[in-house]
Every structure is written in structure tokens, then in C-alpha cells.
Write an enzyme that holds these catalytic residues in place. Structure first.
Site, PDB file in Angstrom:
ATOM      1  CB  CYS A  69      -0.987  -0.004   1.163  1.00  0.00           C
ATOM      2  SG  CYS A  69      -0.255   0.034   2.822  1.00  0.00           S
ATOM      3  CG  HIS A 121      -4.576  -0.032   3.634  1.00  0.00           C
ATOM      4  ND1 HIS A 121      -3.816  -0.842   2.811  1.00  0.00           N
ATOM      5  CD2 HIS A 121      -5.518   0.514   2.843  1.00  0.00           C
ATOM      6  CE1 HIS A 121      -4.296  -0.783   1.580  1.00  0.00           C
ATOM      7  NE2 HIS A 121      -5.334   0.042   1.567  1.00  0.00           N
ATOM      8  CG  ASP A 133      -6.693   0.413  -1.753  1.00  0.00           C
ATOM      9  OD1 ASP A 133      -7.428   0.225  -2.745  1.00  0.00           O
ATOM     10  OD2 ASP A 133      -6.863  -0.192  -0.681  1.00  0.00           O
TER      11      ASP A 133
END
Length: 164
Positions: A69, A121, A133
């Protein structure tokens, strides 16, 4: 009889409300679309991110074909507008200017986790409650406010405008 008169009197009001809501939604969509075309820096960042849709998620990967990420957000900013941001999601949050949910803009980063001190994240906000993402399904576009994500904050790595 009175019930029918009241019911028929509300039909024009309901029609007006529906048309008004439609007009507001159309205007909102038009102004949001025009913001993309007038903002060359956001367009560069967004277009670079879109190029990688479908790329595989690999923990610790920073591109150009596999990403985790934060490797994805770091790569996109560096490749598109030569903006260097920290490597991990927590470091990206800690090292960039915070923005409120009400002030989030396209290109801002959105963070998830247990708290602002436990970020796990990060994704890039692209408007309308959506983000790009890299996660276990690879690089995708998805809703920010999904049941499996807990939003803990937003940040602005750089101002995406003509002034950059």
C-alpha cells in the site's frame, strides 16, 4: 375523499423535490469533473496511479510492477510529480500535513488502522468517497468507507495545483 385530495396535492411537490435533487446532483458531478481538467498536477498523479490498476500486491514492494500500500503511494507521487514521501503508511501519515474529512481533496492520502498511532494501510483519495490503493486483491479502485476499513485520518503530501 379528503385523503385523495391531499395525496394528489403532494404529487407536484414530490416531483419538484425530485427534479431539484437531480439538478443538484448533476451540478455537483459537473463541477467535480471540471476540477480534474483544470488541475494538471492531480491529473498527473491520478493518471500514474491508474496505469497500475491490476498490479499485484506484494508485501514490501515499491514498484514498478508490484506494490504494497505505501509502496504504491510513494511510487505514484515520485513518478508523477517528483514528490518524495516516506516509505511506510505510518511514516507517510506522520510526515505529511493532516487534513480533516470535510477538507479532503483528490490526491490526498487516506489512512486506516486502529488509531492515528497504529496505521496499517494507506490509499489515494480520488473523489466521491473512492480511492486507489494496493491491497490483497492488488491495485484497485474501491470505496473508502467499506466495512473492512477503519478510516483514521487524511493527509496532503503536497498541494496539487498550478502553484506547485
Amino acid at each position: 375523499m379528503t385523503h385523495k385530495v391531499i395525496k394528489s396535492a403532494f404529487k407536484p411537490v414530490l416531483l419538484f423535490v425530485a427534479l431539484f435533487a437531480f439538478a443538484v446532483a448533476a451540478y455537483s458531478a459537473a463541477t467535480s469533473a471540471s476540477a480534474d481538467s483544470s488541475d494538471p498536477a492531480y491529473s498527473k498523479v491520478y493518471n500514474e496511479a491508474k496505469k497500475h490498476l491490476g498490479s499485484r500486491y506484494v508485501y514490501g514492494a515499491v514498484g514498478p510492477t508490484n506494490f504494497d500500500c505505501s509502496g504504491f503511494t510513494k511510487y505514484v507521487y515520485k513518478k508523477s510529480i517528483q514528490k518524495s514521501i516516506p516509505r511506510t503508511a505510518q511514516a507517510q501519515y506522520n510526515g505529511t500535513k493532516k487534513v480533516s474529512k470535510s477538507n479532503v481533496q483528490k490526491g490526498d492520502l487516506v489512512y486506516f488502522g486502529g488509531s492515528k498511532h497504529s496505521i496499517s494501510h494507506v490509499g489515494m483519495y480520488i473523489g466521491n468517497g473512492r480511492m486507489i490503493d494496493s491491497q490483497n486483491r492488488g491495485v484497485i479502485t474501491e470505496n473508502v468507507y467499506s466495512p473492512w476499513w477503519h478510516v483514521v485520518g487524511f493527509s496532503r503530501p503536497t498541494t496539487l495545483s498550478y502553484d506547485d
